[in-house]
Design an enzyme around this catalytic site. Structure first.
Site, short mmCIF file in Angstrom:
data_model
loop_
_atom_site.label_atom_id
_atom_site.label_comp_id
_atom_site.label_asym_id
_atom_site.label_seq_id
_atom_site.Cartn_x
_atom_site.Cartn_y
_atom_site.Cartn_z
CE LYS A 85 0.67 -3.64 0.32
NZ LYS A 85 1.00 -2.36 -0.35
CG ASP A 107 0.92 -4.06 -3.44
OD1 ASP A 107 0.05 -3.69 -2.62
OD2 ASP A 107 2.14 -3.87 -3.26
CD GLU A 122 1.13 2.39 -2.48
OE1 GLU A 122 1.25 3.60 -2.80
OE2 GLU A 122 2.02 1.55 -2.64
CG ASP A 177 3.29 -1.75 -5.91
OD1 ASP A 177 3.90 -1.82 -4.84
OD2 ASP A 177 2.58 -0.75 -6.22
CB SER A 178 8.38 -3.64 -3.71
OG SER A 178 7.92 -4.90 -3.24
CD GLU A 235 6.52 1.67 2.72
OE1 GLU A 235 5.55 1.14 2.16
OE2 GLU A 235 7.66 1.76 2.21
O1 KIV Z 1 5.13 -3.32 -2.54
C1 KIV Z 1 5.50 -3.72 -1.43
O2 KIV Z 1 6.37 -4.58 -1.30
C2 KIV Z 1 4.85 -3.16 -0.26
C3 KIV Z 1 5.43 -3.45 1.08
C4 KIV Z 1 6.76 -2.87 1.21
C5 KIV Z 1 4.51 -3.08 2.18
O3 KIV Z 1 3.87 -2.48 -0.38
#
Ligand code: KIV
Length: 291
Positions: free
Chosen positions: A136, A106, A138, A67-68, A205
């Site tokens: 994924k 994510d 958090e 989600d970056s 992280e």
């Molecule tokens: O959103 C993302 O790119 C991430 C990574 C930096 C682990 O969660």
């Protein structure tokens, strides 16, 4: 070490490569760590587009549609506003552009925290509408029940502890976590809770190195470090950071290329040729057939 692949029906028509349509499986990734030992570290990079996936796929075990992408692709100030629809669109593109790495997508903020049922409904959409292999999310102990709920119902989950960017409004920034003994212990306990709940891997992280090492030793499933330690069972970076597309990057990022400079130079050269009326040149212009 033997590698287990599975037939990938999701990309069999779309992908232009003649290579066999086989993909690493999540159980094969999980099995890389056996009795606390990972002989072949896990390589993960972020990917948001089909072309990027095509370029990274052969070199990676896991492609993360992070989600970056909120900041990297959409210019948002954090990942908080990222939507499920954005993740579905980019996730599907990355699955179409890859055939070897397992794709993890994510779950964006607000799509899983409310209840295990909410998480299941949205994670199922991610799997069904993108073809990805896993999701994924958090959070540590607070998310353990949800991780167990998903994994017991056919959805592999990667956890994410330490600096959790979706919690930026609670954390107050993106600084390294675990500087106090209590916070360090909490991060290790979070990783343990996710492992016990059935996560196949846990991203660690932005933590001080002894925490990444302690968590890696404490849990059975692989840890994937980002600003953690080389002792983690694998590593992940945001591809645009490692390719040098941004001037400002976290200290833990190593640049392996300088794409920003290359793109700017290409754009400047093109612009000056257009202004000088020297583009398109004879090689790019169609000429009438003779005779
Ligand atoms: O959103 C993302 O790119 C991430 C990574 C930096 C682990 O969660």
């Amino acid at each position: 070490m033997s590698t287990t692949f599975q037939l990938d029906t999701a990309t069999s028509r779309a992908h232009p490569t003649p290579a066999p349509m086989k993909r690493l499986t999540i159980p094969a990734i999980r099995a890389r760590k056996d009795d606390g030992v990972t002989t072949e570290p896990i390589v993960m990079l972020t990917a948001y587009t089909a072309r990027q996936a095509q370029l990274l796929d052969a070199h990676c075990d896991l492609l993360l549609v992070g989600d970056s992408l909120g900041q990297v692709i959409y210019g948002l100030s954090s990942s908080v506003p990222v939507t499920l629809e954005m993740m579905i669109n980019h996730g599907a593109a990355v699955v179409r552009g890859s055939y070897h790495a397992a794709v993890v997508v994510d779950m964006p903020f607000g799509t899983y925290e409310q209840s295990p049922e909410q998480a299941f409904a949205n994670a199922a959409r991610l799997l069904k509408e993108t073809g990805c292999a896993a999701v994924k999310l958090e959070g540590g102990e607070a998310m353990a029940e949800t991780v167990a709920f998903l994994t017991q119902r056919g959805i592999p989950v990667m956890g994410h502890v330490g600096l959790t960017p979706q919690a930026v409004n609670v954390l107050g920034g993106y600084n390294a976590r675990g500087r106090s003994d209590a916070e360090a212990q909490k991060i290790v306990d979070d990783a343990k809770a996710l492992d016990a709940a059935g996560a196949f891997a846990v991203v660690i992280e932005g933590v001080v190195e002894p925490i990444a090492i302690a968590a890696t030793k404490a849990i059975a499933c692989p840890t994937i470090g980002i600003g953690g330690s080389a002792q983690c069972d694998g590593q992940v970076l945001v591809t645009e950071d490692m390719c040098g597309l941004f001037e400002r990057v976290p200290r833990f990022v190593k640049r392996y290329a300088n794409l920003a400079e290359e793109i700017e130079t290409a754009a400047a050269t093109y612009a000056s040729e257009v202004r000088a009326r020297s583009f398109p040149g004879p090689e790019q212009t169609y000429q009438p057939r003779k005779g």
